[in-house]
Design a protein around this motif. Structure first.
Motif, PDB file in Angstrom:
ATOM      1  N   ASP A 202       0.831  -1.200   0.000  1.00 30.37           N
ATOM      2  CA  ASP A 202       0.000   0.000   0.000  1.00 30.37           C
ATOM      3  C   ASP A 202       0.871   1.258   0.000  1.00 30.37           C
ATOM      4  OD1 ASP A 202      -2.537   1.542   0.466  1.00 30.37           O
ATOM      5  OD2 ASP A 202      -1.549   1.980   2.372  1.00 30.37           O
ATOM      6  N   TYR A 203       1.880   1.279   0.857  1.00 29.82           N
ATOM      7  CA  TYR A 203       2.734   2.461   0.959  1.00 29.82           C
ATOM      8  C   TYR A 203       3.557   2.647  -0.318  1.00 29.82           C
ATOM      9  CZ  TYR A 203       5.351   6.095   3.369  1.00 29.82           C
ATOM     10  OH  TYR A 203       5.903   7.305   3.740  1.00 29.82           O
ATOM     11  N   SER A 204       4.025   1.551  -0.908  1.00 30.99           N
ATOM     12  CA  SER A 204       4.791   1.636  -2.150  1.00 30.99           C
ATOM     13  C   SER A 204       3.959   2.247  -3.264  1.00 30.99           C
ATOM     14  CB  SER A 204       5.270   0.247  -2.570  1.00 30.99           C
ATOM     15  OG  SER A 204       6.163  -0.301  -1.627  1.00 30.99           O
ATOM     16  N   ILE A 205       2.713   1.804  -3.395  1.00 32.75           N
ATOM     17  CA  ILE A 205       1.830   2.343  -4.436  1.00 32.75           C
ATOM     18  C   ILE A 205       1.577   3.821  -4.199  1.00 32.75           C
ATOM     19  CG2 ILE A 205      -0.515   2.247  -5.380  1.00 32.75           C
ATOM     20  CD1 ILE A 205      -0.461  -0.784  -4.852  1.00 32.75           C
ATOM     21  N   ARG A 206       1.391   4.200  -2.952  1.00 33.67           N
ATOM     22  CA  ARG A 206       1.178   5.616  -2.637  1.00 33.67           C
ATOM     23  C   ARG A 206       2.425   6.448  -2.921  1.00 33.67           C
ATOM     24  NH1 ARG A 206      -0.458   4.735   3.234  1.00 33.67           N
ATOM     25  NH2 ARG A 206      -0.265   7.007   3.380  1.00 33.67           N
ATOM     26  N   CYS A 207       3.611   5.886  -2.685  1.00 38.14           N
ATOM     27  CA  CYS A 207       4.855   6.581  -3.056  1.00 38.14           C
ATOM     28  C   CYS A 207       4.918   6.794  -4.561  1.00 38.14           C
ATOM     29  CB  CYS A 207       6.068   5.783  -2.595  1.00 38.14           C
ATOM     30  SG  CYS A 207       6.445   5.890  -0.828  1.00 38.14           S
ATOM     31  N   LEU A 208       4.523   5.775  -5.328  1.00 35.90           N
ATOM     32  CA  LEU A 208       4.560   5.880  -6.780  1.00 35.90           C
ATOM     33  C   LEU A 208       3.590   6.950  -7.287  1.00 35.90           C
ATOM     34  CD1 LEU A 208       4.743   2.073  -7.628  1.00 35.90           C
ATOM     35  CD2 LEU A 208       6.579   3.757  -7.890  1.00 35.90           C
ATOM     36  N   LYS A 209       2.515   7.172  -6.554  1.00 33.92           N
ATOM     37  CA  LYS A 209       1.574   8.229  -6.933  1.00 33.92           C
ATOM     38  C   LYS A 209       2.154   9.619  -6.694  1.00 33.92           C
ATOM     39  CE  LYS A 209      -2.727   5.698  -5.932  1.00 33.92           C
ATOM     40  NZ  LYS A 209      -3.935   5.682  -5.042  1.00 33.92           N
ATOM     41  N   GLU A 210       3.023   9.748  -5.707  1.00 36.05           N
ATOM     42  CA  GLU A 210       3.501  11.060  -5.274  1.00 36.05           C
ATOM     43  C   GLU A 210       4.921  11.389  -5.701  1.00 36.05           C
ATOM     44  OE1 GLU A 210       1.762  13.329  -3.828  1.00 36.05           O
ATOM     45  OE2 GLU A 210      -0.056  12.179  -3.391  1.00 36.05           O
ATOM     46  N   THR A 211       5.680  10.398  -6.149  1.00 34.99           N
ATOM     47  CA  THR A 211       7.087  10.643  -6.445  1.00 34.99           C
ATOM     48  C   THR A 211       7.287  11.660  -7.565  1.00 34.99           C
ATOM     49  OG1 THR A 211       9.196   9.597  -7.025  1.00 34.99           O
ATOM     50  CG2 THR A 211       7.224   8.706  -8.066  1.00 34.99           C
ATOM     51  N   GLN A 212       8.377  12.420  -7.450  1.00 43.07           N
ATOM     52  CA  GLN A 212       8.739  13.374  -8.491  1.00 43.07           C
ATOM     53  C   GLN A 212       9.895  12.861  -9.339  1.00 43.07           C
ATOM     54  OE1 GLN A 212       9.442  16.988  -6.286  1.00 43.07           O
ATOM     55  NE2 GLN A 212       7.267  17.337  -5.909  1.00 43.07           N
ATOM     56  N   GLY A 213      10.350  11.654  -9.044  1.00 42.03           N
ATOM     57  CA  GLY A 213      11.427  11.068  -9.839  1.00 42.03           C
ATOM     58  C   GLY A 213      11.993   9.835  -9.166  1.00 42.03           C
ATOM     59  N   ILE A 214      12.186   8.752  -9.937  1.00 45.87           N
ATOM     60  CA  ILE A 214      12.693   7.486  -9.416  1.00 45.87           C
ATOM     61  C   ILE A 214      14.027   7.170 -10.082  1.00 45.87           C
ATOM     62  CG2 ILE A 214      12.232   5.016  -9.152  1.00 45.87           C
ATOM     63  CD1 ILE A 214       9.263   5.637  -9.504  1.00 45.87           C
ATOM     64  N   ILE A 215      14.947   6.611  -9.312  1.00 44.73           N
ATOM     65  CA  ILE A 215      16.209   6.149  -9.855  1.00 44.73           C
ATOM     66  C   ILE A 215      16.462   4.727  -9.369  1.00 44.73           C
ATOM     67  CG2 ILE A 215      17.587   7.062  -7.956  1.00 44.73           C
ATOM     68  CD1 ILE A 215      18.562   6.970 -11.693  1.00 44.73           C
ATOM     69  N   CYS A 216      17.107   3.928 -10.207  1.00 44.75           N
ATOM     70  CA  CYS A 216      17.394   2.534  -9.886  1.00 44.75           C
ATOM     71  C   CYS A 216      18.819   2.383  -9.377  1.00 44.75           C
ATOM     72  CB  CYS A 216      17.193   1.662 -11.125  1.00 44.75           C
ATOM     73  SG  CYS A 216      17.700  -0.060 -10.925  1.00 44.75           S
ATOM     74  N   VAL A 217      18.999   1.561  -8.355  1.00 40.83           N
ATOM     75  CA  VAL A 217      20.323   1.158  -7.878  1.00 40.83           C
ATOM     76  C   VAL A 217      20.498  -0.299  -8.307  1.00 40.83           C
ATOM     77  CG1 VAL A 217      21.819   0.875  -5.881  1.00 40.83           C
ATOM     78  CG2 VAL A 217      20.124   2.717  -5.923  1.00 40.83           C
ATOM     79  N   ASP A 218      21.358  -0.526  -9.276  1.00 40.70           N
ATOM     80  CA  ASP A 218      21.432  -1.831  -9.918  1.00 40.70           C
ATOM     81  C   ASP A 218      22.337  -2.793  -9.148  1.00 40.70           C
ATOM     82  OD1 ASP A 218      20.752  -3.708 -11.782  1.00 40.70           O
ATOM     83  OD2 ASP A 218      22.293  -3.099 -13.227  1.00 40.70           O
ATOM     84  N   GLU A 219      22.051  -2.971  -7.869  1.00 42.33           N
ATOM     85  CA  GLU A 219      22.751  -3.941  -7.036  1.00 42.33           C
ATOM     86  C   GLU A 219      21.919  -4.179  -5.780  1.00 42.33           C
ATOM     87  OE1 GLU A 219      26.165  -2.173  -4.561  1.00 42.33           O
ATOM     88  OE2 GLU A 219      26.173  -0.984  -6.403  1.00 42.33           O
ATOM     89  N   SER A 220      22.283  -5.206  -5.030  1.00 36.03           N
ATOM     90  CA  SER A 220      21.531  -5.529  -3.820  1.00 36.03           C
ATOM     91  C   SER A 220      21.887  -4.548  -2.710  1.00 36.03           C
ATOM     92  CB  SER A 220      21.830  -6.955  -3.362  1.00 36.03           C
ATOM     93  OG  SER A 220      21.324  -7.896  -4.284  1.00 36.03           O
ATOM     94  N   VAL A 221      20.853  -3.961  -2.116  1.00 37.91           N
ATOM     95  CA  VAL A 221      21.057  -3.009  -1.021  1.00 37.91           C
ATOM     96  C   VAL A 221      20.336  -3.457   0.247  1.00 37.91           C
ATOM     97  CG1 VAL A 221      21.355  -1.070  -2.615  1.00 37.91           C
ATOM     98  CG2 VAL A 221      19.069  -1.588  -1.711  1.00 37.91           C
ATOM     99  N   TYR A 222      19.797  -4.697   0.219  1.00 41.41           N
ATOM    100  CA  TYR A 222      18.991  -5.160   1.346  1.00 41.41           C
ATOM    101  C   TYR A 222      19.091  -6.677   1.431  1.00 41.41           C
ATOM    102  CZ  TYR A 222      15.032  -5.168   4.615  1.00 41.41           C
ATOM    103  OH  TYR A 222      14.249  -5.312   5.732  1.00 41.41           O
ATOM    104  N   LEU A 223      19.129  -7.192   2.658  1.00 40.61           N
ATOM    105  CA  LEU A 223      19.167  -8.636   2.895  1.00 40.61           C
ATOM    106  C   LEU A 223      17.882  -9.046   3.601  1.00 40.61           C
ATOM    107  CD1 LEU A 223      22.861  -9.000   4.169  1.00 40.61           C
ATOM    108  CD2 LEU A 223      22.002  -9.180   1.819  1.00 40.61           C
ATOM    109  N   TYR A 224      17.039  -9.779   2.879  1.00 35.68           N
ATOM    110  CA  TYR A 224      15.724 -10.196   3.382  1.00 35.68           C
ATOM    111  C   TYR A 224      15.808 -11.629   3.893  1.00 35.68           C
ATOM    112  CZ  TYR A 224      10.931 -11.972   3.083  1.00 35.68           C
ATOM    113  OH  TYR A 224       9.739 -12.580   3.354  1.00 35.68           O
ATOM    114  N   ARG A 225      15.460 -11.840   5.156  1.00 41.55           N
ATOM    115  CA  ARG A 225      15.568 -13.163   5.759  1.00 41.55           C
ATOM    116  C   ARG A 225      14.294 -13.976   5.530  1.00 41.55           C
ATOM    117  NH1 ARG A 225      19.189 -14.669   9.537  1.00 41.55           N
ATOM    118  NH2 ARG A 225      19.571 -12.488  10.097  1.00 41.55           N
TER     119      ARG A 225
END
Length: 283
Positions: A202-225
């Motif tokens: 829900d929060y991600s979709i709301r961010c996408l509605k409000e963002t003024q610009g997105i950039i991609c980081v083409d590497e892993s920045v998070y470790l999900y257990r």
């Protein structure tokens, strides 16, 4: 408070507020905190919100947050509240944050050393962007051995990404692998406390509605257990996810589009449920 739109003229090292909501995570929260304190990026505040834990979570966190603790670090803050659920805990952290940027970390996950540096570099090299999306790795329950990787989404179109949360078998990105400018966080508003699951979608979709610009980081920045839950628990989680995913669609999309999306969400959810019941489970 009015926070200016992101530009190229930042303070030398903008502060990043990392928020960790924690409920009965004594086994893992120390590792999560340590991973933040060990990142290369040096202007960090870490806010841990204890959501009414009944285990030793408080004792573990206070070792980092209080001067008399044996692992004290002045960058760590400890807040507690009666159990209200993850959205309320995150909202408490957002209210308390002082940073120019927000990163989220679940209490059983970790950050790799360059996590914040890579996300911040991406935003600063692209003036006007306020949302950096990175990839993430899946790690095992008892080790940090990589079990799988999910890259940054190939398309950064907000509309395509919003649709992908409804029409794709996998979500297009993990909210915790993002870095958000405070101005975007303020426009989006708080997490929905009524959602017991799918609050990150829900929060991600709301961010996408409000963002003024997105950039991609083409590497892993998070470790999900990934945990080895019982089949019964996984089925219960899957049923709850299907129900809450429907609420998220109803909230964020208009007719007749939302009814198509709800149908697809149900089909995808049921296919995952069938997998949980009949297929062998591997972490």
């Amino acid at each position: 408070m009015n926070v200016p739109r992101p530009t190229s003229k930042y303070s030398a090292v903008p502060r990043v507020s990392v928020i960790i909501p924690a409920y009965n995570m004594a086994e893992f929260v120390g590792q999560a905190i340590t991973s933040v304190l060990d990142v290369v990026y040096n202007n960090v505040e870490l806010i841990v919100i204890d959501d009414g834990s009944t285990d030793a979570t408080e004792r573990v966190v206070r070792q980092f947050a209080e001067p008399e603790g044996n692992r004290y670090d002045k960058r760590v803050r400890y807040l507690s509240q009666p159990n209200q659920g993850k959205p309320a805990a995150v909202n408490r952290g957002i209210e308390a944050m002082s940073g120019e940027y927000l990163a989220l970390l679940d209490a059983d996950d970790q950050l790799p050393p360059n996590s914040l540096t890579r996300r911040m570099e991406a935003l600063r090299e692209n003036p006007g962007t306020d949302m950096a999306i990175g990839g993430f790795e899946v790690i095992g329950e008892v080790s940090t051995v990589t079990l799988g990787e999910r890259p940054c989404p190939r398309s950064l179109s907000p509309n395509r990404l919003k649709r992908a949360f409804c029409l794709s078998y996998r979500t297009p990105f993990h909210l915790n692998a993002c870095l958000l400018h405070r101005s975007l966080v303020e426009r989006v508003g708080p997490f929905d406390p009524e959602l017991k699951r799918c609050q990150d979608i829900d929060y991600s979709i709301r961010c996408l509605k409000e963002t003024q610009g997105i950039i991609c980081v083409d590497e892993s920045v998070y470790l999900y257990r990934k945990h080895r839950d019982s089949t019964r628990d996984r089925i219960g989680v899957r049923l709850s996810t299907i129900r809450h995913r429907r609420f998220v669609v109803l909230k964020n999309f208009s007719s007749p589009q939302k009814y198509i999306y709800i149908f697809v969400v149900l089909i995808l959810g049921l296919s995952k449920l069938i997998y949980e019941i009949f297929c062998s489970y591997k972490s």
